[in-house]
Design an enzyme around this catalytic site. Sequence first.
Site, PDB file in Angstrom:
ATOM      1  N   ASP A  37       0.816  -1.204   0.000  1.00 26.68           N
ATOM      2  CA  ASP A  37       0.000   0.000   0.000  1.00 26.68           C
ATOM      3  C   ASP A  37       0.856   1.262   0.000  1.00 26.68           C
ATOM      4  O   ASP A  37       0.504   2.264  -0.629  1.00 26.68           O
ATOM      5  CB  ASP A  37      -0.920   0.004   1.224  1.00 26.68           C
ATOM      6  CG  ASP A  37      -2.128  -0.915   1.055  1.00 26.68           C
ATOM      7  OD1 ASP A  37      -2.271  -1.515  -0.029  1.00 26.68           O
ATOM      8  OD2 ASP A  37      -2.919  -1.038   2.003  1.00 26.68           O
ATOM      9  N   GLY A  38       1.986   1.234   0.702  1.00 24.68           N
ATOM     10  CA  GLY A  38       2.860   2.398   0.745  1.00 24.68           C
ATOM     11  C   GLY A  38       3.380   2.786  -0.624  1.00 24.68           C
ATOM     12  O   GLY A  38       3.536   3.979  -0.925  1.00 24.68           O
TER      13      GLY A  38
ATOM     14  N   ASN B 222      -4.583   8.662   1.612  1.00 21.14           N
ATOM     15  CA  ASN B 222      -5.146   8.023   2.809  1.00 21.14           C
ATOM     16  C   ASN B 222      -5.660   9.024   3.831  1.00 21.14           C
ATOM     17  O   ASN B 222      -6.845   9.075   4.115  1.00 21.14           O
ATOM     18  CB  ASN B 222      -4.108   7.112   3.478  1.00 21.14           C
ATOM     19  CG  ASN B 222      -4.297   5.657   3.113  1.00 21.14           C
ATOM     20  OD1 ASN B 222      -5.140   5.324   2.289  1.00 21.14           O
ATOM     21  ND2 ASN B 222      -3.521   4.796   3.723  1.00 21.14           N
TER      22      ASN B 222
ATOM     23  N   LYS C 241       1.526  13.830  24.950  1.00 21.18           N
ATOM     24  CA  LYS C 241       0.752  13.445  23.781  1.00 21.18           C
ATOM     25  C   LYS C 241      -0.464  14.326  23.544  1.00 21.18           C
ATOM     26  O   LYS C 241      -1.048  14.302  22.465  1.00 21.18           O
ATOM     27  CB  LYS C 241       0.295  11.982  23.924  1.00 21.18           C
ATOM     28  CG  LYS C 241       1.437  10.981  23.975  1.00 21.18           C
ATOM     29  CD  LYS C 241       2.288  11.026  22.720  1.00 21.18           C
ATOM     30  CE  LYS C 241       3.417  10.004  22.770  1.00 21.18           C
ATOM     31  NZ  LYS C 241       4.292  10.098  21.581  1.00 21.18           N
TER      32      LYS C 241
ATOM     33  N   ARG D  44      -9.371  18.681  22.806  1.00 25.63           N
ATOM     34  CA  ARG D  44      -8.192  18.297  23.578  1.00 25.63           C
ATOM     35  C   ARG D  44      -8.058  16.792  23.408  1.00 25.63           C
ATOM     36  O   ARG D  44      -8.887  16.013  23.894  1.00 25.63           O
ATOM     37  CB  ARG D  44      -8.379  18.676  25.046  1.00 25.63           C
ATOM     38  CG  ARG D  44      -7.125  18.520  25.885  1.00 25.63           C
ATOM     39  CD  ARG D  44      -7.269  19.250  27.215  1.00 25.63           C
ATOM     40  NE  ARG D  44      -6.049  19.115  28.017  1.00 25.63           N
ATOM     41  CZ  ARG D  44      -5.973  18.385  29.116  1.00 25.63           C
ATOM     42  NH1 ARG D  44      -7.029  17.711  29.552  1.00 25.63           N
ATOM     43  NH2 ARG D  44      -4.832  18.315  29.783  1.00 25.63           N
TER      44      ARG D  44
ATOM     45  N   ASP E  45      -5.229  13.379  21.620  1.00 20.56           N
ATOM     46  CA  ASP E  45      -3.879  12.983  21.207  1.00 20.56           C
ATOM     47  C   ASP E  45      -3.585  13.399  19.773  1.00 20.56           C
ATOM     48  O   ASP E  45      -2.449  13.293  19.317  1.00 20.56           O
ATOM     49  CB  ASP E  45      -3.703  11.469  21.336  1.00 20.56           C
ATOM     50  CG  ASP E  45      -3.499  11.032  22.783  1.00 20.56           C
ATOM     51  OD1 ASP E  45      -3.583  11.897  23.674  1.00 20.56           O
ATOM     52  OD2 ASP E  45      -3.267   9.825  23.017  1.00 20.56           O
TER      53      ASP E  45
ATOM     54  N   GLN F 221       4.020   9.369   5.070  1.00 17.32           N
ATOM     55  CA  GLN F 221       5.229   9.520   4.265  1.00 17.32           C
ATOM     56  C   GLN F 221       5.754  10.953   4.215  1.00 17.32           C
ATOM     57  O   GLN F 221       6.950  11.170   4.025  1.00 17.32           O
ATOM     58  CB  GLN F 221       4.955   9.041   2.827  1.00 17.32           C
ATOM     59  CG  GLN F 221       4.573   7.573   2.732  1.00 17.32           C
ATOM     60  CD  GLN F 221       4.349   7.129   1.297  1.00 17.32           C
ATOM     61  OE1 GLN F 221       4.284   7.934   0.376  1.00 17.32           O
ATOM     62  NE2 GLN F 221       4.225   5.816   1.102  1.00 17.32           N
TER      63      GLN F 221
END
Length: 286
Positions: free
Chosen positions: A63-64, A137, A148, A165, A167, A238
């Site tokens: 898929d990448g 995607n 985080k 608020r 992650d 990517q």
Amino acid sequence: MEKPKHVIIVENGSKEQSKPLGEEIRRYLSGLSIPATVVRTNGTDQPLAVPEQTELAISLGGDGTVLYCARFLHDLGIPIIAVNLGTFGYITEISKDEWKDTLDAYLAGRLQLSRRLMVRVDVVRGHRKVFSCMGLNEMVVTSSGISKVVNLKMELDDIYAGTFRADGMIVATPTGSTGYSLAAGGPILDVNLDDLIVTPVCPFSLSNRPLVVNGETEVSIEVLHGQRTGLMLTVDGQQNFPLEEGDEVTVEKARSKVLIVRSPHRSSVDIIREKLGWSRGGWNHA
């Protein structure tokens, strides 16, 4: 249909099988009097040089590799035959043993194209655009530091939609609905829809739920001041760009779509059923 004037074969350099398979496909095309160029890529940042008169691309990897090809081919209207060299991906429906059947069926005009929505992602800093890219995607805004939790404001077509608020925040396409967005609790969309999914990542409020909006909607995410961590924008896993307080990230539908050649052997529903184990059922019967 007429034979393509030229074919580009994109090999994933990290996959050992891609080189011999790419050469096998090139020889087969040569036997059909179809010229082909083999490109071996070793990184997502490497530009893809597309020869003139190219009318078909064959992606060899996962898929990448398709995500990489999509960035450079969507606005050229070049269809992609996506061949998976491992287990089936959500985008790559064609196995390495099925490339010839698929190619022959495509050349004979028996296969349809799946037209996939892409997004354009821009970052505006102080009334100046400092970053722009395309994605098939999703785009993700998350923390780049130890803490985080990030604070983000969202607008939909310039209408205030809320302050979050969490992650992070994901804006996914239907193709990306089976990726990070799904893992964060988002819905699965038919890949040929034109909608966008806005999915908060681990929000602090239970009322913050995934939202599906019309693909014509412009989604704007502002990085609020007073963050306790750095932030990072990532597109398709990517392309990365560090964000600053006050930055505005806008996401909107791209003017052109990615053309994926549909497999003659299985559909996107078949892939989802297999990946999510739906065929096994959820009940034990006495």
